[in-house]
Design a protein around this motif. Structure first.
Motif, short mmCIF file in Angstrom:
data_model
loop_
_atom_site.label_atom_id
_atom_site.label_comp_id
_atom_site.label_asym_id
_atom_site.label_seq_id
_atom_site.Cartn_x
_atom_site.Cartn_y
_atom_site.Cartn_z
N ASP A 10 11.93 -5.74 2.46
CA ASP A 10 13.20 -5.07 2.14
C ASP A 10 13.19 -3.71 2.82
N VAL A 11 13.90 -3.58 3.94
CA VAL A 11 13.88 -2.36 4.74
C VAL A 11 14.36 -1.16 3.92
N GLN A 33 17.70 -3.69 10.31
CA GLN A 33 16.48 -4.46 10.54
C GLN A 33 15.22 -3.60 10.63
N ASP A 49 11.98 -5.48 9.29
CA ASP A 49 12.27 -6.68 8.51
C ASP A 49 11.36 -7.80 9.02
#
Length: 131
Positions: A10-11, A33, A49
């Motif tokens: 989870d960025v 991302q 990600d």
């Protein structure tokens, strides 16, 4: 310079964690991302990600909650700074993996981020070595 690339699930969560422990987000190299996190002029951590990370390698991505892929060590100028980042890491959703210990000339511990990447923390008192 070194750019450490870490796969994350989870960025946004990881970005918040790294900001909470003292990293700065570089928005010029960040998107949904990836987050470019700056520790110093020489050290940057790229939070990628997992799907995006996979585009850079044909190897399986390690589950760092179950296996050790690397031990990264951050050096500090004081014992207080080691204590501060250790507390911040736990408060931000990380986990202490080794309690801070005092070995006289060396003081440090270790924590992992929410994805299981392990960071050691250390303050080394070089004065005794100079004697």
């Amino acid at each position: 310079m070194i750019f450490v690339n870490l796969p994350v699930s989870d960025v946004a969560r990881s970005t918040a964690f790294y900001q909470a422990i003292g990293f700065t987000l570089n928005p010029d190299f960040s998107n949904a991302q990836a987050s470019a996190m700056v520790w110093s002029d020489a050290i940057h951590v790229m939070l990628l990600d997992r799907g995006f990370y996979a585009t850079f390698t044909d190897k399986p991505i390690a589950d760092t909650h179950a296996t050790s892929a690397a031990l990264l060590c951050l050096s500090f100028d004081s014992r207080d700074e080691v204590d501060d980042i250790s507390r911040a890491a736990v408060a931000a959703g990380g986990r202490e993996t080794r309690a801070v210990t005092d070995q006289g000339f060396m003081y440090g511990g270790a924590f992992e981020d929410p994805d299981g990447h392990t960071f050691e923390t250390v303050f080394m008192d070089t004065a005794p070595a100079a004697d």
